[in-house]
Design a protein around this motif. Structure first.
Motif, mmCIF file in Angstrom:
data_model
loop_
_atom_site.group_PDB
_atom_site.id
_atom_site.type_symbol
_atom_site.label_atom_id
_atom_site.label_comp_id
_atom_site.label_asym_id
_atom_site.label_seq_id
_atom_site.Cartn_x
_atom_site.Cartn_y
_atom_site.Cartn_z
ATOM 1 N N ASN A 161 -2.085 -1.655 10.773
ATOM 2 C CA ASN A 161 -1.657 -0.586 9.935
ATOM 3 C C ASN A 161 -2.091 -0.793 8.545
ATOM 4 O OD1 ASN A 161 -0.341 0.845 11.486
ATOM 5 N ND2 ASN A 161 1.833 0.727 11.041
ATOM 6 N N GLU A 162 -1.969 -2.060 7.932
ATOM 7 C CA GLU A 162 -2.451 -2.220 6.805
ATOM 8 C C GLU A 162 -4.137 -1.943 6.506
ATOM 9 O OE1 GLU A 162 -1.318 -5.934 4.880
ATOM 10 O OE2 GLU A 162 -2.674 -5.225 2.865
ATOM 11 N N VAL A 191 11.161 -1.808 1.930
ATOM 12 C CA VAL A 191 12.172 -1.121 2.406
ATOM 13 C C VAL A 191 13.317 -2.153 2.528
ATOM 14 C CG1 VAL A 191 10.860 0.657 3.649
ATOM 15 C CG2 VAL A 191 11.136 -1.508 4.964
ATOM 16 N N ASN A 250 11.147 2.507 11.650
ATOM 17 C CA ASN A 250 11.307 2.563 9.936
ATOM 18 C C ASN A 250 12.731 2.663 9.706
ATOM 19 O OD1 ASN A 250 11.184 3.657 7.533
ATOM 20 N ND2 ASN A 250 9.057 3.317 7.591
ATOM 21 N N PRO A 251 13.187 1.775 8.682
ATOM 22 C CA PRO A 251 14.594 1.685 8.518
ATOM 23 C C PRO A 251 14.962 2.801 7.478
ATOM 24 C CG PRO A 251 13.404 -0.319 7.370
ATOM 25 C CD PRO A 251 12.452 0.805 8.075
ATOM 26 N N ILE A 252 14.271 3.466 6.698
ATOM 27 C CA ILE A 252 14.628 4.230 5.585
ATOM 28 C C ILE A 252 15.790 5.303 5.741
ATOM 29 C CG2 ILE A 252 13.863 5.847 3.678
ATOM 30 C CD1 ILE A 252 11.197 4.156 3.563
ATOM 31 N N THR A 286 6.435 2.353 2.135
ATOM 32 C CA THR A 286 7.537 2.804 3.103
ATOM 33 C C THR A 286 7.752 2.204 4.254
ATOM 34 O OG1 THR A 286 5.959 4.112 4.325
ATOM 35 C CG2 THR A 286 6.958 5.142 2.226
ATOM 36 N N GLY A 287 7.319 0.885 4.298
ATOM 37 C CA GLY A 287 7.510 -0.138 5.373
ATOM 38 C C GLY A 287 6.241 0.273 6.487
ATOM 39 N N MET A 288 5.373 0.753 6.366
ATOM 40 C CA MET A 288 4.539 0.871 7.270
ATOM 41 C C MET A 288 3.164 -0.062 7.336
ATOM 42 S SD MET A 288 1.199 3.046 7.716
ATOM 43 C CE MET A 288 1.081 3.925 6.397
ATOM 44 N N CYS A 289 2.676 -0.612 6.113
ATOM 45 C CA CYS A 289 1.764 -1.433 6.153
ATOM 46 C C CYS A 289 1.930 -3.092 6.433
ATOM 47 C CB CYS A 289 0.680 -1.344 5.071
ATOM 48 S SG CYS A 289 1.320 -2.134 3.563
ATOM 49 N N GLY A 290 3.350 -3.379 6.029
ATOM 50 C CA GLY A 290 3.598 -4.876 6.139
ATOM 51 C C GLY A 290 2.731 -5.671 5.274
ATOM 52 N N GLY A 291 2.113 -5.356 4.208
ATOM 53 C CA GLY A 291 1.362 -6.061 3.234
ATOM 54 C C GLY A 291 2.109 -6.774 2.442
ATOM 55 N N VAL A 298 0.865 -1.264 -0.160
ATOM 56 C CA VAL A 298 -0.085 0.026 0.217
ATOM 57 C C VAL A 298 0.821 1.165 -0.063
ATOM 58 C CG1 VAL A 298 -1.966 1.100 0.968
ATOM 59 C CG2 VAL A 298 -1.979 -1.427 1.351
ATOM 60 N N TYR A 319 -3.984 8.265 8.077
ATOM 61 C CA TYR A 319 -4.023 6.611 7.793
ATOM 62 C C TYR A 319 -4.415 5.847 9.041
ATOM 63 C CZ TYR A 319 0.828 5.834 9.736
ATOM 64 O OH TYR A 319 1.714 5.596 10.816
ATOM 65 N N GLY A 331 6.179 3.284 12.133
ATOM 66 C CA GLY A 331 6.186 2.280 10.988
ATOM 67 C C GLY A 331 6.409 0.945 11.520
ATOM 68 N N TYR A 332 6.730 0.238 10.411
ATOM 69 C CA TYR A 332 7.283 -1.153 10.470
ATOM 70 C C TYR A 332 6.594 -1.957 11.565
ATOM 71 C CZ TYR A 332 10.420 -4.405 8.367
ATOM 72 O OH TYR A 332 11.129 -5.399 7.759
ATOM 73 N N PRO A 333 5.294 -2.598 10.981
ATOM 74 C CA PRO A 333 4.615 -3.122 12.193
ATOM 75 C C PRO A 333 5.184 -4.580 12.356
ATOM 76 C CG PRO A 333 3.508 -3.276 9.900
ATOM 77 C CD PRO A 333 4.680 -2.326 10.123
ATOM 78 N N ARG A 385 5.180 -8.154 2.894
ATOM 79 C CA ARG A 385 6.149 -9.209 3.775
ATOM 80 C C ARG A 385 6.337 -10.548 3.023
ATOM 81 N NH1 ARG A 385 1.361 -9.304 6.436
ATOM 82 N NH2 ARG A 385 0.680 -11.337 7.251
ATOM 83 N N SER A 387 -1.316 -6.641 9.464
ATOM 84 C CA SER A 387 -1.080 -5.714 10.294
ATOM 85 C C SER A 387 -2.160 -4.794 10.524
ATOM 86 C CB SER A 387 -0.017 -4.896 10.176
ATOM 87 O OG SER A 387 0.014 -3.875 9.084
ATOM 88 N N PHE A 407 10.266 -7.116 4.550
ATOM 89 C CA PHE A 407 9.186 -6.196 3.834
ATOM 90 C C PHE A 407 9.843 -5.652 2.379
ATOM 91 C CE2 PHE A 407 6.830 -4.306 7.707
ATOM 92 C CZ PHE A 407 6.529 -5.512 8.212
#
Lengths: 309, 504
Positions: free
Chosen positions: B268-269, A247, B409-411, A228-233, A225, B192, B249-251, A235, B266, A244
């Motif tokens: 988050n998703e 990222v 978050n690793p970025i 940027t590593g936020m949703c984890g979809g 989605v 979000y 970030g990063y769940p 994986r 997650s 992920f």
């Protein structure tokens, strides 16, 4: 400038159609053209109600200030883009370059494998390896000759080019794995294989190189989605770990990737996606039907008396 | 004004003014806001409950130090625009904070009215704050300070609560502020993550427009670190200072078997698809979401509550919360827990998942759990849950949502030479300065997952440090005498003396 304006769009400077289903968009984004490296991807939204779809960057031109995307019309969004977007239009959103760039190492001899649409994203890597001084063997595969694109572009950055088609209408008859086998047979000293394409093809490539112990990198494009590593979809299972793709990737060691897991996760939203596509196509047909009916009515009226002759 | 009679704890309205709410079973099926907000008479009545005590513990309890008695006094005087001016001296986003701050642990937690011996509930400070903020949006009030341009340029990475708060302060200080965000719209977690029924998007957009009118520019679709680096911002892009507020970030997932089955995601998703991408309006919006009929959410924090309540609204027949400790240890706000209970969420306390079972098409079929009991306290001071032997059981479910926290978050760690801590978060000093000169960081990317107001507090703290670094006057740094009474090192006894040099 308001928040809405900042998303006022990313201009398409050129479009080219390679087949009934494959098309190319060249989008103006000078900053991204400067920043992009081989292996990275973007996320685009075609319109405000659109979904965020990840697309691997197929090319970037720092002088022209553009990035190139090659897209296959498979779902509702990609078909809608195919049906509507032309040069001069804008994408609602485009963010990137995302993901860790491909590692262009000190490999002396590499095989760059592109299957179908995967030919586009593997091209920047082939070019980068060529520029790094490596001996580059290109293997590109299509179902048949009519779907083939970028042959000359690819040939220009390869020392050898092996073309494979399922039906033998161009190059050798067979899958890209056949091309890899030929390359390995001719060159015992291949350092690395880079393979991009559908998961089943990348798995085939990884299996083809595994017995020879040749490092094989694949580029994964799972459902995501935000990117940027936020949703984890996105994986994916790589070795014993969960990564992920957005990222931590998108490039991973093909010998470690759990492709069965990847393929089952790619179809997670298949039912909703199919619904959306069917609904959209029906919408198109109704609109087309309307115009056709209208046309007929107008033409019929005009041609009425003359039709007797 | 006529001299008001001094209020006492027994002269004020004893009952806390209830919040008008949608009935639980109605709201559980729509995305409209649950809490409708105080009406004028509610706000007046509740404001009367403030003792205007000289102690002002609430101000100290507020992470950004809002003059709470001050704005409540303005409400009692009927001077609502004045109340808004008082709040926005310190907090630019009252409509957001009034809704999502955990007031029970902050201002309201220390309110004099709510002290144990009074047996009263504290003044509903959050509800009053929201009332004032919403009225300001409706009436178009703005607290636009006089801004003197300094010529400094400040870059902010992340348009969430931390970044917005920092941007507001730096814009007020006269800097040209650009806020970058990777998503296509600003707001970060407010957009979000937090669902519309708790914080409507219209409220967030109104607050963002206020920032724009202060001169803040938002540039979306910009992934800092990859499109350009923090180093480039400070050099070729000409920013004098940078604030990083990218969030955690990063769940996290648990690492139990079955996590990659379809239907496992997650929080988050789930929330991003539903809130930001509006999958709930599919197919009018293109982002899909396969809604579950029987949903299990793992975790009992605020994000878990959001995931549970979103699932109900997406039409789930049953929604279960699975948490390994008991209700008392649940990290969610009491109010959120209460709302979820009212709406029909089925809570399974002292329950821990051990395996997700799949059926046809690799889809989730059931969740296998064990019962837990509480043992000795662990490092967090909470009693450690231990497995009850032989207590395994399973229940049918087609969607499993993990809401058990996030990792760093690793970025930016991948792309900038910033010092990170052992867990991968950005390391800062007490003023939130990072290892890179001219770069500050705050919010979840420094602390790990926390609250919106804590992130905003961090954004403001970083802004103060930035102002000091840039040599800007800071109205927050009021000239106060040191502990011994000296000012500028001059003893108190000398204050007020002006030495006269008389010409001979």
């Amino acid at each position: 400038m308001s928040a809405a304006d900042s998303a006022s769009g990313f201009r398409i400077v050129a479009r080219e159609d390679y087949s009934d289903v494959t098309y190319m968009l060249e989008v103006a984004h000078p900053q991204m053209a400067r920043a992009a490296r081989p292996g990275q991807f973007v996320i685009v939204m075609d319109q405000e109600h659109g979904e965020r779809i990840p697309l691997t960057i197929a090319d970037f031109d720092r002088e022209r200030g553009t990035v190139t995307l090659v897209i296959q019309a498979v779902g509702k969004t990609t078909r809608e883009m195919q049906a509507t977007l032309k040069a001069g239009d804008s994408l609602y959103a485009m963010v990137g370059p995302m993901g860790i760039p491909s590692h262009i190492g000190a490999a002396k001899k590499v095989v760059c494998v592109g299957g179908g649409l995967g030919v586009a994203p593997v091209y920047p890597q082939a070019r980068a390896y060529k520029e790094s001084g490596a001996y580059v063997i290109g293997v590109i595969g299509f179902r048949n000759q009519s779907l083939m694109f970028w042959r000359d572009k690819f040939a220009a950055v390869c020392d050898e080019l092996i073309i494979c088609t399922d039906d033998g209408s161009a190059g050798i008859k067979g899958l890209v794995t056949e091309g890899i086998a030929q390359a390995i047979a001719r060159h015992p000293d291949i350092d690395e294989v880079v393979a991009i394409g559908p998961p089943v093809m990348m798995r085939g490539c990884a299996e083809a190189t595994r017995p020879h112990g040749i490092k094989t990198m694949v580029s994964l494009n799972p459902v995501m989605v935000d990117g940027t590593g936020m949703c984890g979809g996105c994986r994916v299972k790589v070795g014993e770990q969960v990564k992920f793709a957005c990222v931590d990737g998108p490039d991973f060691d093909g010998h470690q990737v759990d492709f069965a897991d990847l393929m089952s996760r790619l179809v997670r939203y298949r039912r909703a996606e199919t619904d959306a596509l069917v609904r959209w196509q029906e919408g198109c047909r109704i609109r087309e039907g309307d115009t056709a009916a209208l046309k007929q009515a107008v033409l019929g009226a005009a041609a009425g008396p003359a039709s007797k002759t | 004004m006529a001299t008001a009679k001094k209020k006492t704890i027994r002269s004020i309205p004893q009952e806390r003014t209830p919040m008008p709410e949608q009935p639980p079973l109605v709201r559980a099926r729509n995305f409209e806001e649950v809490a409708r907000g105080y009406r004028l008479e509610d706000a007046q009545r509740e404001a009367e409950r403030c003792l205007q005590c000289p102690d002002e513990p609430c101000v100290r309890g507020c992470p950004v130090g809002i003059d709470i008695p001050g704005f409540i006094k303005k409400i009692t005087e009927g001077h609502y625009a004045g109340a808004y001016a008082v709040i926005t001296d310190t907090n630019l986003l009252p409509s957001v904070c009034g809704r999502v701050c955990p007031q029970e642990n902050q201002c309201e937690g220390v309110c004099t009215v709510g002290e144990p011996d009074t047996r009263l509930e504290p003044v509903a400070i959050g509800r009053l704050e929201r009332f004032v903020g919403d009225m300001a949006i409706a009436e178009g009030w703005e607290n636009r300070p006089y801004i003197e341009r300094t010529g400094f340029r400040v870059g902010v990475v992340g348009a969430g609560p931390a970044g917005m708060a920092c941007a507001a302060d730096m814009a007020k200080a006269g800097c040209e502020v650009v806020v970058y965000d990777a998503l296509h719209t600003p707001g970060g977690v407010l957009k979000y993550g937090i669902p519309d029924f708790r914080l409507p998007n219209t409220v967030i957009d109104a607050e963002i427009r206020k920032l724009e009118r202060l001169g803040v520019r938002f540039e979306c679709n910009t992934l800092v670190g990859r499109l350009f680096t923090i180093e480039q911002m400070l050099t070729e892009m000409g920013f004098d200072a940078v604030f990083i507020g990218t969030g955690a970030g990063y769940p996290s997932f648990m690492g139990i078997p079955g996590e990659s089955l379809n239907g496992v995601l997650s929080a988050n998703e789930l929330l991003t698809r539903c809130n930001l991408m509006r999958a709930r309006d599919f197919p009018n919006f293109d982002t899909p979401l396969q809604p579950g009929k029987h949903v299990a959410v793992i975790g009992a924090g605020n994000t878990a509550m959001d995931a549970l309540r979103v699932s109900l609204r997406l039409g789930a027949e049953s929604v279960r919360c699975v948490y390994r400790r008991s209700r008392a240890e649940a990290p969610a706000r009491v109010e959120e827990l209460h709302h979820a209970e009212e709406e029909g969420v089925d809570f399974h306390w002292l329950t821990s998942p051990v395996e997700i079972l799949g059926g046809a098409d690799n889809a989730v079929r059931a969740l296998r759990c064990v019962r837990m009991e509480l043992g000795e306290p662990d490092a967090s001071g909470r009693r450690r849950p231990v497995v009850v032997p032989g207590s395994e059981f399973e229940f049918e479910t087609d969607m499993v949502v993990f809401a058990i926290g996030t990792n760093a978050n690793p970025i930016l760690g991948q792309t900038a030479k910033l010092k990170l801590d052992a867990r991968g978060y950005i390391a800062t000093d007490e003023n939130l300065a990072t290892s890179m000169l001219g770069v500050w960081a705050g919010g979840d990317i420094v602390t790990g997952a926390a609250t919106v107001i804590q992130a905003m507090g961090a954004g403001r703290r970083a802004a103060r440090a930035m102002k000091a670094y840039l040599g800007l006057r800071d109205s927050q740094n009021a000239l106060e005498p040191a502990e011994d009474g000296s000012l500028f090192g001059i003893p108190r006894a000398e204050h007020g003396y002006a030495r006269l040099h008389l010409a001979n």
